[in-house]
Design a protein around this motif. Structure first.
Motif, short mmCIF file in Angstrom:
data_model
loop_
_atom_site.label_atom_id
_atom_site.label_comp_id
_atom_site.label_asym_id
_atom_site.label_seq_id
_atom_site.Cartn_x
_atom_site.Cartn_y
_atom_site.Cartn_z
N GLY A 66 3.97 -8.93 9.71
CA GLY A 66 3.86 -9.09 8.26
C GLY A 66 2.98 -10.23 7.79
N ALA A 67 2.39 -10.99 8.71
CA ALA A 67 1.53 -12.10 8.30
C ALA A 67 0.21 -11.61 7.72
CB ALA A 67 1.27 -13.04 9.46
N LEU A 68 -0.20 -10.40 8.07
CA LEU A 68 -1.42 -9.80 7.53
C LEU A 68 -1.03 -8.76 6.50
CD1 LEU A 68 -4.46 -9.07 7.50
CD2 LEU A 68 -4.01 -7.56 9.44
N THR A 69 -1.60 -8.87 5.30
CA THR A 69 -1.32 -7.93 4.22
C THR A 69 -2.62 -7.34 3.71
OG1 THR A 69 0.58 -9.26 3.52
CG2 THR A 69 -0.25 -7.64 1.95
N CYS A 70 -2.67 -6.03 3.54
CA CYS A 70 -3.82 -5.37 2.94
C CYS A 70 -3.48 -4.99 1.50
CB CYS A 70 -4.20 -4.11 3.73
SG CYS A 70 -5.63 -3.23 3.05
N TRP A 71 -4.36 -5.40 0.58
CA TRP A 71 -4.20 -5.11 -0.85
C TRP A 71 -5.30 -4.15 -1.29
CZ3 TRP A 71 -0.08 -7.57 -3.22
CH2 TRP A 71 0.44 -8.70 -2.56
N ILE A 72 -4.95 -3.23 -2.21
CA ILE A 72 -5.96 -2.31 -2.74
C ILE A 72 -5.81 -2.21 -4.26
CG2 ILE A 72 -6.28 -0.95 -0.64
CD1 ILE A 72 -4.26 1.08 -1.73
N LEU A 73 -6.94 -2.08 -4.93
CA LEU A 73 -6.95 -1.85 -6.37
C LEU A 73 -7.11 -0.35 -6.60
CD1 LEU A 73 -7.05 -3.44 -9.13
CD2 LEU A 73 -9.51 -2.96 -9.09
N VAL A 74 -6.15 0.23 -7.33
CA VAL A 74 -6.11 1.69 -7.48
C VAL A 74 -5.63 2.06 -8.88
CG1 VAL A 74 -5.65 2.11 -5.02
CG2 VAL A 74 -3.73 1.74 -6.60
N ASP A 75 -5.66 3.33 -9.15
CA ASP A 75 -5.02 3.89 -10.35
C ASP A 75 -3.52 3.89 -10.09
OD1 ASP A 75 -3.96 5.46 -12.38
OD2 ASP A 75 -5.54 6.98 -12.28
N PRO A 79 0.26 8.54 -6.68
CA PRO A 79 1.15 8.20 -5.56
C PRO A 79 0.36 7.65 -4.37
CG PRO A 79 0.82 10.56 -5.62
CD PRO A 79 0.15 10.01 -6.86
N PRO A 80 1.04 6.93 -3.48
CA PRO A 80 0.38 6.42 -2.27
C PRO A 80 -0.29 7.54 -1.48
CG PRO A 80 2.54 5.42 -2.53
CD PRO A 80 2.45 6.49 -3.58
N ASN A 81 -1.40 7.19 -0.85
CA ASN A 81 -2.20 8.09 -0.01
C ASN A 81 -2.89 9.20 -0.79
OD1 ASN A 81 -1.42 6.60 2.25
ND2 ASN A 81 0.34 7.92 2.66
N SER A 82 -2.85 9.12 -2.13
CA SER A 82 -3.56 10.09 -2.96
C SER A 82 -4.47 9.40 -3.96
CB SER A 82 -2.57 10.96 -3.75
OG SER A 82 -1.58 11.50 -2.95
N ARG A 83 -4.63 8.10 -3.84
CA ARG A 83 -5.32 7.32 -4.86
C ARG A 83 -6.66 6.81 -4.30
NH1 ARG A 83 -0.09 3.24 -4.67
NH2 ARG A 83 -0.36 2.61 -2.47
N THR A 84 -7.67 6.80 -5.13
CA THR A 84 -8.98 6.29 -4.75
C THR A 84 -8.94 4.78 -4.66
OG1 THR A 84 -10.12 8.16 -5.77
CG2 THR A 84 -11.41 6.15 -5.40
N ILE A 85 -9.39 4.24 -3.55
CA ILE A 85 -9.43 2.79 -3.35
C ILE A 85 -10.71 2.25 -3.98
CG2 ILE A 85 -9.50 0.93 -1.65
CD1 ILE A 85 -8.01 2.89 0.27
N LEU A 86 -10.57 1.43 -5.01
CA LEU A 86 -11.72 0.91 -5.74
C LEU A 86 -12.19 -0.42 -5.17
CD1 LEU A 86 -10.40 1.73 -9.31
CD2 LEU A 86 -11.95 3.08 -7.88
N SER A 87 -11.26 -1.21 -4.68
CA SER A 87 -11.58 -2.51 -4.09
C SER A 87 -10.43 -2.88 -3.17
CB SER A 87 -11.76 -3.55 -5.19
OG SER A 87 -12.36 -4.73 -4.68
N SER A 88 -10.69 -3.73 -2.19
CA SER A 88 -9.64 -4.07 -1.23
C SER A 88 -9.87 -5.47 -0.67
CB SER A 88 -9.60 -3.06 -0.08
OG SER A 88 -10.81 -3.08 0.65
N CYS A 89 -8.82 -6.02 -0.10
CA CYS A 89 -8.91 -7.31 0.59
C CYS A 89 -7.70 -7.45 1.49
CB CYS A 89 -8.99 -8.48 -0.39
SG CYS A 89 -7.51 -8.73 -1.38
N GLU A 90 -7.71 -8.49 2.31
CA GLU A 90 -6.57 -8.82 3.17
C GLU A 90 -6.17 -10.27 2.93
OE1 GLU A 90 -7.58 -5.87 6.95
OE2 GLU A 90 -8.13 -7.99 7.05
N THR A 91 -4.89 -10.56 3.09
CA THR A 91 -4.43 -11.94 3.06
C THR A 91 -3.68 -12.25 4.34
OG1 THR A 91 -2.41 -11.31 1.84
CG2 THR A 91 -4.30 -12.08 0.55
N TYR A 92 -3.81 -13.51 4.76
CA TYR A 92 -3.23 -13.98 6.02
C TYR A 92 -2.27 -15.12 5.72
CZ TYR A 92 -7.41 -11.61 7.81
OH TYR A 92 -8.40 -10.69 8.08
N LEU A 93 -1.03 -14.95 6.09
CA LEU A 93 -0.04 -16.01 5.94
C LEU A 93 -0.29 -17.07 7.01
CD1 LEU A 93 2.67 -16.94 4.59
CD2 LEU A 93 3.83 -15.71 6.43
#
Length: 395
Positions: A66-75, A79-93
């Motif tokens: 869980g120290a690595l998290t992937c974030w996505i900007l979506v509509d 629902p999950p896995n049906s949304r267009t990913i507009l932007s993304s990033c990762e965060t590291y604890l």
């Protein structure tokens, strides 16, 4: 989700749409972000190799559980896995320190990496919206078990200059480096003898753990921060230079060895030491755009602050000795330069002892060290100093 030729609803065509949300990616969506950004970042790897590299790195001590998290900007309406990913990033604890008015706390911070805007939708403000939302999320993300219940700071390393991330609170900090060329064994021996430098011993990974990442070293680091916070006003923060950081960087290098990008076996020498002066450094090979542009990066220097002019001279000579050893290892590993970030005054003097023409280069575009400070609203003042801003903390 990530197929070519996707279209968007009219009410999503700008980054200020109320329907946009920054959410946690599902495993499938995280994989899709890796596929998308591979076009920009896979370098000398093919797509499958790049995906495997990211998987391997996610399983390191620094990033697993869980120290690595992937974030996505979506509509947010989809629902999950049906949304267009507009932007993304990762965060590291990351484990970190906070020193303020003589008190030192063990805290957490977050490093931000892999910031990516989908190419076909760039210019619409999605990346900016993502960073705006991420700034809010990280104020409390993964802090529920922390004494403060709030994040104190986060960092990122901008490859698009200093302006964009500043808009969202990540202010640029010192981003400088020095470089030295590789040298062969004869050059090493002659130059060390002529300059009357001590002989630096090579360090294995285990040597690095014991000499640079032990509990004794950690205690010394806390004391240094404590003293610094007593001597000058303002908070002091640092990402912990622990062994897990070094292992993550080495795992990245080792993968490139396996893939044949580095055409030799995994290196056994991970740093150099002059034990009599308590001077140590550790390094890693990093990949350039071509095989002729690989670099030996110093991840971290460790030495005691000298208490007198004579001890200072001995410390500078010892730092010069470990740098000479790094130059020799760069030659042995067939890389083009040795590079070290944000050198202290003693490191600069050591580098100039080896090469009087060596200069400190200040970066304006790539790897801009940036920090967002949340301490003011926690009673820690407006000013913060970033200690040990070296390559090991890069993400």
């Amino acid at each position: 989700m990530g197929s070519a030729g996707v279209s968007l609803d009219g009410d999503l065509l700008a980054g200020d749409s109320p329907h946009l949300e920054l959410v946690l990616a599902t495993p499938e969506e995280h994989l899709e972000t890796i596929r998308m950004n591979s076009r920009a970042w896979k370098g000398l790897l093919d797509l499958d190799q790049y995906i495997e590299r990211e998987h391997r790195l996610s399983q390191q001590n620094l990033t697993k559980n869980g120290a690595l998290t992937c974030w996505i900007l979506v509509d947010g309406r989809l629902p999950p896995n049906s949304r267009t990913i507009l932007s993304s990033c990762e965060t590291y604890l990351k484990p970190a320190y906070l020193a303020y008015k003589g008190n030192v706390e063990e805290i957490i911070c977050h490093g931000i990496g892999s910031v990516f805007a989908r190419p076909e939708f760039r210019g619409r403000g999605y990346a900016g919206r993502m960073m705006e939302e991420l700034s809010k999320k990280l104020d409390t993300w993964q802090s529920e078990n922390q004494p403060r219940k709030q994040g104190v700071f986060s960092v990122l390393f901008s490859d698009i200059g200093k302006k964009f991330y500043t808009r969202y609170g990540w202010k640029p900090y010192l981003s400088s480096h020095m470089t030295l060329p590789p040298i062969n064994e004869d050059h090493l021996k002659v130059s060390v003898a002529l300059a009357k430098l001590p002989v630096a011993r090579p360090m294995s990974a285990e040597d690095v753990r014991q000499s640079m990442c032990s509990e004794i070293v950690e205690h010394k680091q806390r004391n240094l921060l404590q003293v610094a916070s007593q001597k000058s006003p303002g908070a002091k923060v640092a990402i912990s230079p622990d062994y897990d950081h070094m292992l993550w960087h080495w795992a990245r290098e080792n993968y490139y060895v396996e893939m044949g990008v580095f055409d030799d076996k995994k290196p056994s020498v991970r740093g150099a030491a002059v034990d009599s002066q308590n001077v140590f450094c550790t390094w890693v090979r990093t990949v350039g755009d071509t095989k002729s542009s690989h670099t030996l990066h110093i991840l971290r220097f460790s030495y005691d602050e000298p208490a007198s002019p004579s001890i200072e001279l001995s410390t500078i000579e010892a730092i010069a000795a470990v740098l000479r050893r790094a130059q020799f290892e760069a030659h042995a590993l067939n890389v083009q330069k040795v590079e070290f970030w944000n050198p202290t005054s003693l490191v600069v003097k050591a580098a100039k002892l080896l090469d009087p023409d060596a200069q400190v280069f200040h970066r304006d575009e790539s790897s801009i060290c940036s920090l967002k400070w949340n301490g003011a609203k926690q009673g820690l003042g407006d000013d913060v100093e970033w200690f040990w801003n070296e390559k090991y903390s890069w993400c």
